[in-house]
Design a protein around this motif. Structure first.
Motif, mmCIF file in Angstrom:
data_model
loop_
_atom_site.group_PDB
_atom_site.id
_atom_site.type_symbol
_atom_site.label_atom_id
_atom_site.label_comp_id
_atom_site.label_asym_id
_atom_site.label_seq_id
_atom_site.Cartn_x
_atom_site.Cartn_y
_atom_site.Cartn_z
ATOM 1 N N CYS A 1 -4.962 4.191 -1.319
ATOM 2 C CA CYS A 1 -4.297 3.177 -2.145
ATOM 3 C C CYS A 1 -4.551 1.791 -1.573
ATOM 4 O O CYS A 1 -4.213 1.518 -0.421
ATOM 5 N N ALA A 2 -5.171 0.930 -2.388
ATOM 6 C CA ALA A 2 -5.448 -0.458 -2.022
ATOM 7 C C ALA A 2 -4.992 -1.328 -3.175
ATOM 8 O O ALA A 2 -5.736 -1.504 -4.148
ATOM 9 N N THR B 1 -5.403 2.514 3.043
ATOM 10 C CA THR B 1 -6.784 2.177 3.376
ATOM 11 C C THR B 1 -7.035 2.125 4.876
ATOM 12 O O THR B 1 -8.190 2.182 5.310
ATOM 13 N N ARG C 1 -10.260 5.975 -4.662
ATOM 14 C CA ARG C 1 -9.720 4.705 -4.146
ATOM 15 C C ARG C 1 -9.161 3.942 -5.338
ATOM 16 O O ARG C 1 -9.903 3.606 -6.264
ATOM 17 N N GLY D 1 -6.572 0.848 -7.085
ATOM 18 C CA GLY D 1 -5.881 -0.420 -6.908
ATOM 19 C C GLY D 1 -4.627 -0.511 -7.745
ATOM 20 O O GLY D 1 -3.738 -1.317 -7.465
ATOM 21 N N TYR D 2 -4.550 0.326 -8.793
ATOM 22 C CA TYR D 2 -3.400 0.389 -9.686
ATOM 23 C C TYR D 2 -3.152 1.852 -10.042
ATOM 24 O O TYR D 2 -4.059 2.695 -9.936
ATOM 25 N N GLU E 1 -4.439 -3.738 -6.046
ATOM 26 C CA GLU E 1 -5.300 -4.720 -6.695
ATOM 27 C C GLU E 1 -6.752 -4.625 -6.245
ATOM 28 O O GLU E 1 -7.549 -5.545 -6.488
ATOM 29 N N GLY E 2 -7.125 -3.516 -5.590
ATOM 30 C CA GLY E 2 -8.503 -3.324 -5.167
ATOM 31 C C GLY E 2 -9.352 -2.718 -6.267
ATOM 32 O O GLY E 2 -8.867 -2.279 -7.317
ATOM 33 N N GLU E 3 -10.643 -2.664 -6.018
ATOM 34 C CA GLU E 3 -11.574 -2.093 -6.978
ATOM 35 C C GLU E 3 -11.531 -0.570 -6.893
ATOM 36 O O GLU E 3 -11.630 -0.009 -5.800
ATOM 37 N N GLU F 1 0.826 -1.212 0.000
ATOM 38 C CA GLU F 1 0.000 0.000 0.000
ATOM 39 C C GLU F 1 0.860 1.260 0.000
ATOM 40 O O GLU F 1 0.578 2.219 -0.723
#
Length: 422
Positions: free
Chosen positions: A386-387, A361, A404, A406-407, A389-391, A271
């Motif tokens: 920043c998460a 997060t 938010r 993920g990349y 690989e998150g949605e 993260e």
């Protein structure tokens, strides 16, 4: 006369002492711990053997002495005339291939070579055997440098090592300085940051035209409603039609990026690395657009005389300087809370029109809203959570826009969408 003699004696003694000290330092630098043990054993054996007439011990002592003398022969010679350590690319992006180059040359008459060459690279040592170099010969070799993680990798100095097979003597000759390889965080090209502009007569000209400013663009015909103060009378007299001046609007944008260094704001190291890359991408784009940008990271949270909410500002004179500074940024266990950092930054930096708050997060929405309220009225705040690989998601909470991601590509898409809506 006596004083002169004493003075000369003192001078000679000091010079002799300096020579002895230099010689002792040289000896300490080449004799290993095993070598010292063998020397002590040789002296002890010779003293004991001659004292009590033990022939076997005397032979053993002289054997140790011959061994030390033979080991000293291995130190003769330098192994090369010149050795150069070069980094073809002193800056790379994390994960990219990086190499260092070793160039050895022998312009002399004697043949050199056959010695060990060592180059420290980060926490490891790269070893090579320098081949025999005839007169005019050269040795040119490249070796890889690990770039799996963001940071600064010290490379060098290049040194040749002469040592005997037993390990009694070791002589190192340093040939180069230490050079640093900066492994930059990964960034993505994002769209121009069109939000957060403030019209300012001292700003930079844009392509937007206006009827009043200081950056002259062209003349056009007068239309009802134009300010008569901008009529160009000389051109109007020549054309017989009222002509007015048209200007390019000058605007400025003061942008601030706040990178949260509190370790409690991130669930893992991934993260934080994504947060560093996201903040670096925004900062690099702002510098490319020649915007006034301030990059702030959180400082210590009180204690040891540090004020609570202290901040540290990274250099933004160029993209490379900013990314160089981000190479060594790490989380801190006692970093100031994000609202305190925002408050301290808002007090220290005036004229901010757009602020990015980049965090992980584990940092809830309430601290983000609290941090946004610490900025002066009129400052547009954007939080980036920043998460990996998150949605991705976008939401607006009480005037605060929260991205938010993920990349890194999610950040680029969200900023492009915001620009098109604006």
């Amino acid at each position: 006369m006596l004083a002169v003699v004493i003075g000369r004696a003192v001078g000679i003694g000091a010079a002799a002492g300096a020579v002895v000290a230099e010689w002792a330092g040289t000896v300490r630098g080449v004799v290993t711990s095993i070598g010292w043990a063998v020397i002590v054993a040789a002296i002890a054996a010779l003293v004991a053997g001659y004292a009590w007439g033990w022939l076997e011990v005397i032979v053993l002592g002289w054997g140790f002495g011959v061994l030390v003398a033979a080991a000293s022969v291995w130190l003769i010679g330098r192994g090369a005339s010149t050795i150069e350590l070069v980094l073809p690319m002193p800056r790379v992006v994390v994960g990219e291939a990086a190499e260092a180059r070793l160039i050895a040359a022998n312009p002399g008459r004697r043949r050199f070579g056959g010695v060990q060459l060592e180059v420290p690279v980060g926490g490891r040592v790269v070893e090579r055997v320098l081949p025999g170099l005839p007169r005019g010969g050269a040795f040119d070799e490249q070796f890889p440098i690990p770039t799996e993680r963001r940071g600064v990798v010290p490379v060098g100095p290049a040194r040749t090592v002469r040592a005997d097979p037993i390990g009694l003597m070791r002589r190192e000759i340093v040939w180069s300085q230490v050079v640093d390889l900066h492994v930059h965080p990964r960034t993505v090209p994002i769209t121009a940051l069109s939000t957060g502009f403030i019209r300012d007569l001292e700003g930079a000209p844009t392509r937007d035209l206006t009827a009043s400013d200081i950056a002259f663009h062209a003349l056009r015909e007068y239309v009802p409603g134009d300010d008569r103060r901008h009529i160009h009378w000389r051109s109007s007299a020549k054309t017989g039609t009222f002509m007015v001046r048209q200007f390019e609007e000058t605007r400025r944008s003061r942008l601030m990026i706040v990178l949260d260094l509190d370790a409690a704001a991130y669930t893992d190291a991934a993260e934080f690395e994504l947060a560093v890359s996201a903040a670096a991408s925004v900062g690099a784009r702002a510098i490319r657009d020649a915007r006034t940008v301030s990059f702030v990271v959180s400082g210590p949270a009180g204690g040891n005389g540090a004020a609570r909410g202290s901040t540290r500002e990274l250099p933004t004179v160029s993209r490379d300087r900013l990314l160089d500074a981000l190479c060594v940024v790490e989380t801190e266990e006692r970093a100031a809370m994000l609202p305190d950092v925002a408050h301290a930054a808002a007090e220290a930096l005036t004229g901010i029109s757009l602020a990015f708050l980049v965090t992980g997060t584990a940092r809830g929405i309430a601290p983000l809203r609290s941090a946004a309220t610490r900025f002066p009225v009129g400052v547009e705040a954007v939080a980036v959570q920043c998460a990996p690989e998150g949605e991705p998601s976008v939401r607006s909470i009480a005037g605060l826009t929260v991205f938010r991601i993920g990349y890194l590509e999610d950040l680029r898409a969200m900023l492009a969408r915001s620009a098109s809506v604006a």
